[in-house]
Structure formats: structure tokens, C-alpha cells
Write an enzyme that holds these catalytic residues in place. Structure first.
Site, PDB file in Angstrom:
ATOM      1  N   SER A 182       1.931  -7.669  -0.733  1.00 49.83           N
ATOM      2  CA  SER A 182       2.713  -8.627   0.053  1.00 49.83           C
ATOM      3  C   SER A 182       2.012  -9.964   0.252  1.00 49.83           C
ATOM      4  O   SER A 182       2.627 -10.925   0.685  1.00 49.83           O
ATOM      5  CB  SER A 182       3.153  -8.011   1.375  1.00 49.83           C
ATOM      6  OG  SER A 182       2.126  -8.028   2.308  1.00 49.83           O
ATOM      7  N   SER A 183       0.742 -10.056  -0.102  1.00 51.30           N
ATOM      8  CA  SER A 183       0.091 -11.374  -0.036  1.00 51.30           C
ATOM      9  C   SER A 183       0.647 -12.294  -1.126  1.00 51.30           C
ATOM     10  O   SER A 183       0.434 -13.504  -1.092  1.00 51.30           O
ATOM     11  CB  SER A 183      -1.420 -11.246  -0.185  1.00 51.30           C
ATOM     12  OG  SER A 183      -1.892 -10.465   0.882  1.00 51.30           O
ATOM     13  N   THR A 189       0.819  -1.221   0.000  1.00 53.26           N
ATOM     14  CA  THR A 189       0.000   0.000   0.000  1.00 53.26           C
ATOM     15  C   THR A 189       0.847   1.263   0.000  1.00 53.26           C
ATOM     16  O   THR A 189       0.480   2.261  -0.612  1.00 53.26           O
ATOM     17  CB  THR A 189      -0.905  -0.016   1.257  1.00 53.26           C
ATOM     18  OG1 THR A 189      -1.734  -1.164   1.161  1.00 53.26           O
ATOM     19  CG2 THR A 189      -1.759   1.221   1.371  1.00 53.26           C
TER      20      THR A 189
HETATM   21  N1  ASP Z   1      -2.302  -5.852   0.882  1.00 54.64           N
HETATM   22  C1  ASP Z   1      -1.299  -4.869   1.185  1.00 54.64           C
HETATM   23  C2  ASP Z   1       0.046  -5.590   1.238  1.00 54.64           C
HETATM   24  O1  ASP Z   1       0.339  -6.225   2.206  1.00 54.64           O
HETATM   25  C3  ASP Z   1      -1.602  -4.196   2.476  1.00 54.64           C
HETATM   26  C4  ASP Z   1      -0.558  -3.204   2.927  1.00 54.64           C
HETATM   27  O2  ASP Z   1       0.406  -2.894   2.293  1.00 54.64           O
HETATM   28  O3  ASP Z   1      -0.748  -2.671   4.023  1.00 54.64           O
HETATM   29  O4  ASP Z   1       0.791  -5.514   0.296  1.00 54.64           O
END
Ligand code: ASP
Length: 352
Positions: free
Chosen positions: A72-73, A28
Site C-alpha cells: 500500500s505504500s 501483508t
Molecule cells: N507495507 C504493507 C502495506 O501497507 C504493510 C501492511 O500491509 O500491513 O502494504
């Protein structure tokens, strides 16, 4: 996998106080809106426009950006290898590193990097944001500026924080002790079993007693992973079919058993028998509690005594994130027998 390199000297025309490398992996943090209102990754060469305050840090910054920033998932061991390799190769030339990473799996990556770089004695500070840098109320700006300040902080010419950490929402935590605990508010991370290494307020207050003393060992790089592991989270009502489906998986080498409280599990005979059979076949079973705070004490209650008796290994107060990454790295580097010996011994301050 390839990456882009951008040099930004925020100290010109004066001489830079420190050299810091930012590794931008995605998440994000670096999102911005395009002309159609769609969130796209931010162009890091424009960081000074978004963050003019960076100039006041007097740093010589090199940014390495993943060619394709990832949510990051989608992080995989191959990305951990990329991050560790970048740090390892640039280690001599830099005073510290900041890794910008999505929050979802940041605790796994920070744990993995801690184990992959034994002997590390310079700061590697992970950070990210809950709101993209382009949003007016974003937490990205403060998180990055303070992470940079911590990664370049020195006392008597030595780095103040010579270890892998997560900096988020005014708090610095040991990477291998951290967990993501919040997805809506800014206080996304906690380390229940180890104190914060610093709190950022009007000044950055370091908790010197909690910061690790680096060893004299030269930095190493463990690059091999074995991901033939799994996690089994217990719940009341779990049945034999489900348990056996995991324990009898072809190729399974190690299992993190997520137990209740201080390491307790059902004392049902079929359950103990299933674990016993898997252990007899050579599967390493590691007991990690579902509680974020406290530790596994096998034998404290009747419901954990038999686990110790059949050969389940206590994971003490390790986080699940540290346990999973440590298992993969130890198995990949040393094989099952050595992993059994090392899994609950401290490597980087991840277990008490
Ligand atoms: N889905 C995003 C990630 O982990 C959430 C974030 O960056 O806070 O890449």
C-alpha cells in the site's frame, strides 16, 4: 489496469444469506511463502483452504483481485479510482464490500473512497493484517471473517453499517476518521475524534448512535483528482527557506499546514508574511493539528489568531488523511473556489 474475478459460494448447497464482494488490492494480508521461503501474493481462489470457517457465514462471495497486488505504500489515486469504480459498478448486485488493503496507507484509501462515493448506503469495510495469512499467529483470519460478517449484517432488511469503515483488531472505525498508529502490534488503527462504530467480542456490539444514517441520495462517483497539494509539518526551528520552498512551488493549489496543539504556529513575522503571500497568490491553506485528538481552534491562543486573520482555513478535527484526500477530490471535481467553500463542511461525517 486489469483485475481477476473469482466466485466462491460459501453457502452451497444452502442458499446464500447475502452477497459480498471482496476487493483484494495487496498488502501483508495476502502474503504467503513460496518453496524458496520468499513472500509472494496469495492465490485467492484457495481462500477456503486457508479459511474453512468462511463456509459458516453462508455468503455468496465474489473476489476481485488486482492483477498485480500492491504494497500500500505504492497506492496512487489511480488505485482509488479502480476501487471506487468496482464498488460503483457492482453496487446494485451486492449487499456489501470488503476491501483487503495494506495497512500503511489504508486510512488514506478509506478516506478517499468515502469522499468519492457520495450517497453510499451499503457497507464498505476495509481490513488487512499485520502478519500474513500464512503465518500461524496471523491476525488476517479474524479480521477477514469479522469484516465479512459486518459487511453482510442487516437489521429489518437494511445494512447495519451503511458507510466506509476500517475493521481491525476487534474494532470498527469510521474510515474517514481513522489513522494508522501502530506498526508492530495488532491494534494498528485509532480514531481519536470519533467513537468506534462496533466492538467485536463474543458478539459484535454495534454503537448504533455513532453509525451514520444514509441519505436518500442516489450513489454518485467523483473520479477526478488534483494532486497539486502539499503538506507542511511545523517544528521548532523551521526556517524561511524551507517554508518558502514549499509555498512557492509552481502549481501549488492547496497546502495542509500541520500545526501544534489546537492549531498553533510560530508568530514570527517572516512566517506569517510567507503564508500571507501564498494566500494572496490563491493557495488554499488548511490548518490541521499534529495532535491525533482534539481540534483546531484558531484564535484560542495568540499563536493561532493571526492565521485566521490572514485567511488560513481551520480544518477542525479532521485527520490529515481525510484532509489530503478531500482536498484532492474537491479540487479535481469542483476547482479551487468551491473547494474553499466545502473543505471544512462535513461530507461523510469526517469532521464534527
Ligand atoms: N507495507 C504493507 C502495506 O501497507 C504493510 C501492511 O500491509 O500491513 O502494504
Amino acid at each position: 489496469m486489469s483485475y481477476k474475478k473469482i466466485s466462491i459460494n460459501t453457502a452451497q448447497p444452502a442458499k446464500a444469506k447475502s452477497r459480498v464482494m471482496i476487493i483484494y488490492t495487496g498488502g501483508t494480508f495476502g502474503m504467503t511463502y513460496d518453496s524458496e521461503g520468499v513472500l509472494i501474493p496469495f492465490d485467492f481462489s484457495l481462500i477456503l483452504e486457508q479459511l474453512p470457517a468462511l463456509r459458516n457465514l453462508f455468503l455468496d462471495i465474489t473476489v476481485i483481485s488486482f492483477d498485480q497486488p500492491v504494497d500500500s505504500s505504492n497506492i496512487q489515486p489511480v488505485h482509488w479510482q479502480m476501487i471506487a469504480e468496482i464498488i460503483f459498478e457492482n453496487y446494485k448486485d451486492q449487499d456489501g464490500f470488503v476491501v483487503l488493503h495494506g495497512t500503511d496507507t489504508m486510512a488514506f484509501t478509506a478516506s478517499a473512497i468515502s469522499f468519492m462515493l457520495p450517497g453510499l448506503a451499503k457497507p464498505v469495510i476495509f481490513t488487512g493484517a499485520q502478519l500474513p495469512i500464512s503465518e500461524p499467529r496471523s491476525d488476517a483470519r479474524e479480521n477477514l471473517i469479522t469484516a465479512l460478517e459486518i459487511s453482510s449484517a442487516k437489521a429489518d432488511g437494511k445494512p447495519v453499517v451503511p458507510e466506509v469503515c476500517i475493521y481491525f483488531d476487534y474494532e470498527l472505525l469510521r474510515g474517514s476518521r481513522s489513522k494508522k498508529v501502530e506498526s508492530m502490534h495488532f491494534d494498528a488503527f485509532k480514531s481519536e475524534n470519533y467513537p468506534s462504530l462496533a466492538k467485536a467480542g463474543v458478539k459484535i456490539d454495534y454503537n448504533y448512535a455513532a453509525i451514520r444514517n444514509p441519505s436518500d441520495q442516489k450513489i454518485g462517483y467523483f473520479k477526478n483528482f488534483d494532486s497539486n497539494i502539499s503538506i507542511l509539518k511545523l517544528y521548532p526551528g523551521i526556517n524561511k527557506q524551507m517554508v518558502d520552498a514549499i509555498l512557492q512551488t509552481e502549481g501549488l493549489k492547496a497546502l495542509v499546514l500541520e500545526t501544534f496543539g489546537s492549531g498553533n504556529a510560530p508568530s514570527l513575522p517572516w512566517f506569517i508574511e510567507s503564508l500571507k503571500m501564498a494566500i494572496a497568490k490563491g493557495v488554499l491553506i488548511l490548518n490541521i493539528s499534529q495532535c491525533p485528538g482534539g481540534m483546531v481552534l484558531q484564535g484560542r491562543y495568540e499563536t493561532s489568531k493571526s492565521l485566521g486573520e490572514i485567511g488560513v482555513i481551520s480544518g477542525g478535527d479532521m485527520t490529515m488523511e481525510a484532509a489530503v484526500t478531500k482536498l484532492m477530490i474537491l479540487l479535481g471535481e469542483f476547482g479551487i473556489e468551491k473547494t474553499r467553500e466545502l473543505i471544512n463542511k462535513p461530507m461523510v461525517g469526517e469532521i464534527s
